[in-house]
Structures are given as C-alpha cells and as structure tokens.
Design a protein around this motif. Structure first.
Motif, PDB file in Angstrom:
ATOM      1  N   ASN A   1      13.954   2.572  42.558  1.00  0.00           N
ATOM      2  CA  ASN A   1      12.741   3.034  41.502  1.00  0.00           C
ATOM      3  C   ASN A   1      13.568   3.275  40.315  1.00  0.00           C
ATOM      4  O   ASN A   1      12.793   2.719  39.125  1.00  0.00           O
TER       5      ASN A   1
ATOM      6  N   GLU B   1      13.911  -0.465  38.568  1.00  0.00           N
ATOM      7  CA  GLU B   1      12.532  -0.993  38.410  1.00  0.00           C
ATOM      8  C   GLU B   1      12.020  -0.340  37.055  1.00  0.00           C
ATOM      9  O   GLU B   1      11.149  -0.737  36.561  1.00  0.00           O
TER      10      GLU B   1
ATOM     11  N   LYS C   1       2.933   0.329  40.371  1.00  0.00           N
ATOM     12  CA  LYS C   1       3.559  -1.077  40.212  1.00  0.00           C
ATOM     13  C   LYS C   1       2.698  -2.022  41.130  1.00  0.00           C
ATOM     14  O   LYS C   1       2.150  -1.781  42.046  1.00  0.00           O
TER      15      LYS C   1
ATOM     16  N   GLY D   1       8.169   4.628  49.089  1.00  0.00           N
ATOM     17  CA  GLY D   1       9.436   4.826  48.671  1.00  0.00           C
ATOM     18  C   GLY D   1       9.655   6.198  48.639  1.00  0.00           C
ATOM     19  O   GLY D   1      10.518   6.949  49.443  1.00  0.00           O
TER      20      GLY D   1
END
Ligand SMILES: Nc1ncnc2c1ncn2[C@@H]1O[C@H](COP(=O)(O)OP(=O)(O)OP(=O)(O)O)[C@@H](O)[C@H]1O
Ligand SMILES: [Mg+2]
Length: 277
Positions: free
Chosen positions: A186, A189, A235, A242
C-alpha cells in the motif's frame, strides 16, 4: 481626636482583612477554574476515546456479518469455478481451437485471480487454529526484506528497514509476513517514483511497535473511517482486502493498528502488547 484615630486604625485593619480575604478568594477561584479546565480536558479525551471505541465496535460488527456471508458464498462459488477451469483447460489443449489459445489463457488467469480473492477473503473470516511461536520481529523482517525490495524495485521505489531494540513476540510468522507485505505494498502504491518507504521497529513501556511509513499524499479525511472495511478501495485494480486482512491479523495477535496521515505521507503503526516475562 484620639477616638477618631482609634476608629480609623480599626477600619484600616478591617480593610486589610477584607483585602486579604479577597486575595484568598481570588486564588481559590483561579484554582477552581484550573480544576474545571482540567476536568473539561479529561472529558474531551474521554469523549474522543469513546468515539474511537464505538467506531472500532461498528467496524468489527460489520466485518463479522459480511464475513459470515462471504464464507458460505465463497465455498459455493468455488465449485462451479473449478468445473469451468477444468473445461477451459481441456478445450485449450484441443488442436482445432489453437487460434484461441491466448483467450483460454486469459480466462484461466482471470479465474485464478478470482479464486485468489476468495482464498484471501476466506482467510480473513475463518478462525483456523494457528500456532503462535515466540519469535523476533526483526529477524522475520530481515528474512522477508528481499521480497519487499523486489516489490519496491518493480515500482521504481526505495525501501529501508531500521530495526530497533525489541524483545521477542508470540506470533504466527506467515500471518505477520502477510501483514507487512500488505502494508508495504500500500505504501509503495501511494508514493510517486523515487519515494522511499521506511519500515522500523521500536519499543515503549507497553508495546512493541512496527511502523511502516510512506512518502505518499496521505489518505483523504472521508476515507479514513472506511479503512479496513472489506472491498473498500480507491484503486482501479484494487480489491480492498489488503487492509481488512491486516486488521484481522493484528486482532488475532491482540495488536492495534494506528494510522497517522498527512500531505507528507502515511504511517501505519502496529502495536503489539509486550509479552509478560
Ligand atoms: N499507505 C496508504 N496511503 C494512501 N492510501 C492508502 C494507504 N493504505 C491504504 N490506503 C487506502 O485504503 C484503501 C484500501 O486499502 P487495501 O489495502 O485494503 O485495498 P487496496 O490496496 O485498494 O487493494 P488490495 O486488495 O489490492 O490491497 C486503498 O485503496 C487506499 O485508498
Ligand atoms: Mg492494498
């Protein structure tokens, strides 16, 4: 004349006494005001704590209901999927369908991805018996660091690990590995290229803390309360499983996750209770 002086001295004494009493009253009032301010501050903190706990309870309740539903659904969906996958594999091997080979590959890949999502989800909701072992979190992080670095390189990001002085913890190593990888992913990203993720560990009086800090843009205020809700994602290709998995794993380890976020980045702090010697 003498009597008049006598009276004025008496009045003067009275005046001094009243003044003294007034000063004392003023001090008492200030003291009282300080206590009122202290109490107001404590009340505010209690209200914030209560709000936080209510939010946590709601989130747990939500997780539980959705979880039970999904566990049943997951099983039911998996069986027909296995049948479809089997037929696709069979058709893929037929020479007269060779021109469609790439289509078959894509369909099988997508089915596998769907299956993986179900596996992830089931691991979230199932309370399978697991073995807790007393291990060093720094050693685990050292072992999985090459994996995290590989993730960083593929995205053109950097990552550092700063181990602190900590004591061993009771944990399930593959669950903690999953938690770290999810938080790190995460973080990557969320960052622009060249951004650096910092993983570190430290200890305070009550807890052993794992911190995963990124240099991203932070999390929008209206999204913070949704973190950890299954399938919440911002996203395009995200699943939103997650963080729910991280919260579930933390919960199983009696750990709490704190999030600090701002325009300079986000830090996820996982606080494990210090084991009793
Ligand atoms: N470090 C972070 N910085 C900014 N936003 C974050 C961060 N971590 C989580 N988020 C926000 O929380 C959402 C949920 O995260 P979560 O990991 O559960 O799902 P996801 O990353 O979208 O998908 P996946 O299932 O692939 O992990 C993200 O889509 C993102 O909006
Ligand atoms: Mg994620």
């Amino acid at each position: 004349m003498i009597a008049a002086r006598f009276f004025s001295i008496k009045n003067w004494e009275k005046f001094v006494n009243i003044k003294q009493e007034l000063i004392e009253l003023k001090e008492q009032r200030l003291d009282f005001q300080r206590r009122v301010d202290d109490l107001a501050e404590k009340l505010k903190l209690e209200a914030e704590k209560r709000e936080y706990l209510e939010y946590e309870i709601t989130k747990l309740g939500r997780l539980n209901t959705i979880g039970q539903l999904a566990a049943g659904l997951g099983h039911e969906i998996r069986n027909p999927m296995t049948t479809i996958r089997g037929f696709l594999q069979m058709l893929q091997s037929k020479s007269d369908l060779h021109t469609y080979k790439s289509y078959f590959e894509l369909m099988i890949e997508e089915l596998d991805r769907a299956n993986l999502i179900i596996t992830d989800y089931l691991s979230l909701v199932k309370d399978k018996p697991v073995e807790f072992k007393r291990l060093c979190l720094n050693k685990l992080l050292d072992d999985i660091f090459p994996l995290i670095l590989a993730d960083a390189y593929t995205q053109g990001k950097k990552c550092v690990f700063e181990p602190g002085k900590i004591v061993e913890l009771e944990m399930v190593s593959n669950e903690i590995t999953q938690l770290v990888i999810n938080l790190a992913r995460n973080g990557f990203e969320a960052m622009p290229p060249e951004g650096c993720l910092t993983i570190n560990t430290y200890m305070d009086a009550q807890s052993i803390i794992l911190s995963v800090k990124d240099e991203g843009k932070g999390i929008d205020k209206e999204h913070i309360s949704k973190l950890g809700t299954p399938f919440f994602t911002t996203k395009e290709n995200g699943t939103g499983l997650g963080l729910p998995m991280c919260y579930r794993i933390a919960d199983r380890h009696n750990a709490l996750i704190d999030v600090k976020t701002g325009p300079d980045g986000t830090t996820f702090l996982v606080r494990f209770p210090k084991p009793i010697e």
